[in-house]
Design a protein around this motif. Structure first.
Motif, PDB file in Angstrom:
ATOM      1  N   ARG A 133       1.725 -10.890  -0.883  1.00  0.00           N
ATOM      2  CA  ARG A 133       0.305 -10.881  -0.540  1.00  0.00           C
ATOM      3  C   ARG A 133      -0.244 -12.286  -0.788  1.00  0.00           C
ATOM      4  NH1 ARG A 133       2.108  -6.233  -2.639  1.00  0.00           N
ATOM      5  NH2 ARG A 133       1.300  -4.213  -1.890  1.00  0.00           N
ATOM      6  N   SER A 155      -6.618  -3.860   3.916  1.00  0.00           N
ATOM      7  CA  SER A 155      -5.996  -4.781   2.958  1.00  0.00           C
ATOM      8  C   SER A 155      -7.046  -5.792   2.508  1.00  0.00           C
ATOM      9  CB  SER A 155      -4.796  -5.479   3.598  1.00  0.00           C
ATOM     10  OG  SER A 155      -5.195  -6.214   4.750  1.00  0.00           O
ATOM     11  N   ASP A 199      -7.659  -2.614  -3.754  1.00  0.00           N
ATOM     12  CA  ASP A 199      -6.964  -3.875  -4.061  1.00  0.00           C
ATOM     13  C   ASP A 199      -7.940  -4.918  -4.593  1.00  0.00           C
ATOM     14  OD1 ASP A 199      -4.675  -2.672  -3.170  1.00  0.00           O
ATOM     15  OD2 ASP A 199      -4.403  -3.959  -1.400  1.00  0.00           O
TER      16      ASP A 199
END
Length: 789
Positions: free
Chosen positions: A435, A511, A408
């Motif tokens: 997000r 993440s 990411d």
């Protein structure tokens, strides 16, 4: 070079030479920098004469960051043939190169390879070569138009040479410059990455674009990647506008599938937030003077730009097409983004309305080839090769891409490391909003850059670029290989202490995570496998975060919104006193003062056709806020197929409402011949349940006659079909696949707007055909109208 079968490198002698200094200024509107700058180059013109008496020239320019060479024949009589360019670059001094296998739309993966392992073959520009130390050479072209064809590189591995191969076997030439500049940018990697030599070698801004204030770089919402058929859905486009406004973005791109019925509505809706709309088209749909007139129609609706696709050629003929599009978009005030295209060769200087090119394997590949994910290695090479020569519409940040191997943080880093005049973000706006760290960064990104600097990296490891907007620096990093800490020196950004906000991958959560700190000297960032990061730096005491959502403002008033043209082809409109009108090509508008206008349609306007009149005034962020009125020429013909009349609005489950074919799939014009229980029909509409569309039929319509049934392409389905006149139910029937079409003959006297609607009855959508549907005219009224005319 060989001209007309004469090899000018044989039996030519030098006769004279001259040296001059070229001093010019750049006024970039988008790109690595939007700061005006001066540049100076020395130019050598060496003239040779062939034994036949033909004089020809070598033009050589030398700049601080590279050299360029081109050939000229100043006194060529008539037309000649350029057969082959035998100029070669000796590869023996280089140890490694970064290349891509050539195809005319430049979408093969880029790769690094030792020069000793290069194969014979065709390679696309630009090519980066390393001399074994810290000096690099980037090979590319500049200054090309419809007088020549583009070129690619041909490498002879055994001879260790690179030469230029033009696309056409032979190119017709006339006197003057007969090749583009062959460009060699030379220096360390920072010099290469920051170079503007390709633009500096291009012709100065064309006179048609001396005022380029309407060209607006920025960020765009784009639904096609995440929702393939959403470009046909007005409600989906409005949602993307809503989120774009929350993020403060400037543009909306509507890709393949849009329908002119509702484009004016989305333009008006987006304009209230200062968001401009761009439309996708395929190149051959605007090829030739007649088809090119579509651009003027789209511009009259308030459309701000176009994305043109599938050119896929370097031929001289295709460059002539580029010339025509460049001139027409400049004349109309349309920004243009070329896809399936050639690489940039300096048009950003000459034609600053060009705000993007594809010419790269980008996120689009996840849509068609999700079994071939884009590699981190491919991405890291781009800032050192493709993006150096101009805007690169990679469409970054594909967070929901299937099979993605990049992290990411890597995806987020591309938002800064990759540059395009308008950056079209690949993923759904909902994916970004889900997000918060991503949404925060994308809202903070500026519309354009004041300055670009490379901070660290190599094409084989990582690319870390810094781009400045005002007093803030944005840093983007993309890396390949194992997880590690990247040390980013900040010296080139200026002395002092910076407050930083860094978003990178979090190893524990899997993440993204953000951190804020005060830094000076070096920024140390831990990146994941095939990772990356994005950061914002601001001076101490200055605000790191500055974005604010954009609120809607009122549109200018217009009355009536829907009107019939009178017997002379005129209609009167009343608009806000501070508004102006934009009319379709061939139409005219006369300002009567105090907000009163008279609009006149061309005499050639066919019955039932309408014109969209755009009412506009200044609005948010320098963008006109618009409203629209539709003016219709009444139908007086005895029999009129309904499919020849424009829709006022539509809603359809899959793709647009199709004319004279079944619904097919989600793309426009993908249906088949309409077929209801084995009976085929020539005319009508194909829809997918649920659906609804409106057609203006008044004031002379008498009866509506036609058939309705479920098309053979959706077995085991059922539906309900309804016809309404000005909101009043006139007809309804239940439909089952395999049953014969239901016929109807309905009195529609006094009806102005006809609505044809379907409702879904089966678990899956039914494709309904409104077949052989036509209007008959009340001839007593029509005769009166004809007499009036």
């Amino acid at each position: 070079m060989t001209i007309g079968n004469m090899d000018l490198s044989v039996d030519s002698v030098p006769v004279r030479s001259s040296v001059s200094t070229v001093t010019e200024k750049l006024y970039p509107v988008s790109g690595k920098t939007t700061t005006a700058s001066s540049h100076e180059m020395d130019e050598l013109t060496a003239t040779f004469v062939h034994q036949t008496g033909l004089e020809w020239q070598v033009l050589l320019r030398v700049a601080d960051d590279g050299v360029a060479v081109r050939y000229a024949i100043p006194d060529l009589q008539g037309v000649g043939s350029f057969d082959i360019d035998t100029t070669t670059l000796d590869l023996s001094a280089f140890d490694r190169g970064w290349l891509l296998d050539y195809q005319t739309w430049y979408e093969t993966p880029r790769f690094g390879r030792d020069c000793s392992e290069l194969d014979d073959g065709d390679y696309g520009l630009p090519i980066l070569l390393r001399d074994g130390g810290d000096t690099y050479v980037l090979v590319t072209e500049s200054d090309i138009d419809g007088s020549f064809s583009g070129a690619h590189a041909v490498i002879d591995a055994s001879a260790q040479t690179l030469r230029f191969q033009q696309a056409d076997t032979a190119v017709e030439i006339v006197r003057g410059n007969v090749t583009p500049w062959r460009v060699f940018i030379v220096g360390d990697l920072a010099t290469i990455v920051e170079s503007q030599l390709v633009d500096e070698l291009a012709p100065p801004t064309h006179p048609m674009m001396r005022d380029a204030s309407w060209v607006r770089p920025g960020r765009a919402a784009w639904s096609w990647w995440s929702d393939f058929y959403s470009s046909a859905q007005l409600h989906r486009q409005k949602h993307f506008v809503d989120v774009a406004a929350e993020l403060g973005w400037e543009h909306l791109l509507i890709d393949c599938g849009w329908e002119e019925t509702w484009v004016p509505e989305i333009v008006a809706y987006a304009s209230r937030f200062g968001i401009q709309v761009h439309l996708w088209t395929i190149w051959h749909d605007i090829n030739g003077s007649e088809k090119l007139q579509k651009l003027a129609l789209w511009r009259s609706w308030g459309v701000a730009g176009i994305k043109v696709d599938f050119m896929e050629s370097e031929s001289k003929d295709r460059y002539r097409w580029y010339d025509s599009v460049l001139q027409e978009t400049a004349r109309l005030g349309l920004m243009v983004n070329f896809h399936g295209s050639v690489i940039p060769r300096g048009w950003a200087r000459t034609w600053p309305q060009v705000i993007g090119y594809e010419a790269i394997r980008g996120s689009e590949y996840y849509v068609f080839y999700n079994d071939l994910p884009l590699t981190a290695e491919h991405n890291v090479i781009q800032p050192f090769t493709r993006n150096i020569v101009g805007a690169m519409d990679y469409t970054p940040i594909a967070l929901t891409a299937p099979g993605r191997t990049t992290s990411d943080g890597h995806e987020l880093g591309m938002s800064v490391a990759f540059e395009c005049g308008i950056t079209h973000f690949a993923d759904s706006v909902d994916a970004y909003q889900a997000r918060p760290l991503v949404a925060r960064l994308l809202s903070e990104l500026p519309a354009s850059w004041d300055e670009t600097k490379m901070l660290t990296g190599t094409p084989d490891t990582e690319a870390v670029l810094a781009r400045r907007s005002g007093d803030r620096w944005f840093i983007g990093a993309v890396a390949s290989g194992p997880a590690r800490i990247i040390d980013v020196p900040l010296k080139r950004l200026g002395l002092g202490t910076w407050q930083s906000w860094i978003v990178t991958d979090d190893a524990e959560s899997g993440s993204l995570a953000a951190s804020q700190s005060v830094v000076h000297g070096v920024l140390k960032v831990e990146v994941a496998v095939d990772g990356g990061f994005a950061a914002i730096l601001a001076p101490e005491g200055a605000a790191l975060f500055r974005s604010t959502p954009i609120s809607a403002e009122a549109a200018p008033a217009v009355e009536p919104k829907l009107a019939l043209l009178d017997f002379s082809g005129e209609a009167s409109l009343t608009v806000s006193p501070d508004a102006a009108l934009r009319v379709p090509p061939g139409w005219h508008a006369a300002d009567n003062g105090a907000g009163s206008w008279t609009v006149t349609a061309p005499e050639t306007l066919r019955e039932g056709a309408l014109g969209v009149v755009t009412v506009e005034r200044s609005g948010h962020r320098g963008v006109a806020v618009v409203n629209h009125a539709r003016l219709i020429k009444p139908v007086i013909a005895t029999v009129t197929p309904l499919s020849t009349l424009p829709m006022l609005a539509f809603m359809n489950e899959s793709g647009p409402v199709e004319r004279n074919q079944s619904n097919g799939g989600g793309n426009p014009n993908d249906g088949q011949r309409m077929n209801i229980a084995g009976v085929e029909y020539e005319t009508g509409f194909g829809v997918s349940t649920p659906s609804s569309f409106d057609v203006h039929i008044g004031p002379h319509a008498d009866r509506l006659v036609g058939h309705v049934g479920i098309d053979a392409e959706t077995p085991h389905t059922s539906a309900r079909a309804l016809i309404l006149g000005d909101g009043r139910l006139l007809f309804s029937t239940e439909l089952v696949h395999g049953s014969a079409a239901d016929a109807y003959d309905i009195d529609v006297q006094g009806v102005t707007i006809l609505t044809l609607r379907t409702e879904q009855r089966s678990p899956v959508a039914a494709h309904v055909d409104w077949a052989a549907i036509h209007l008959t005219t009340n001839q007593s009224n029509a005769i009166t109208s004809r007499a009036d005319r």
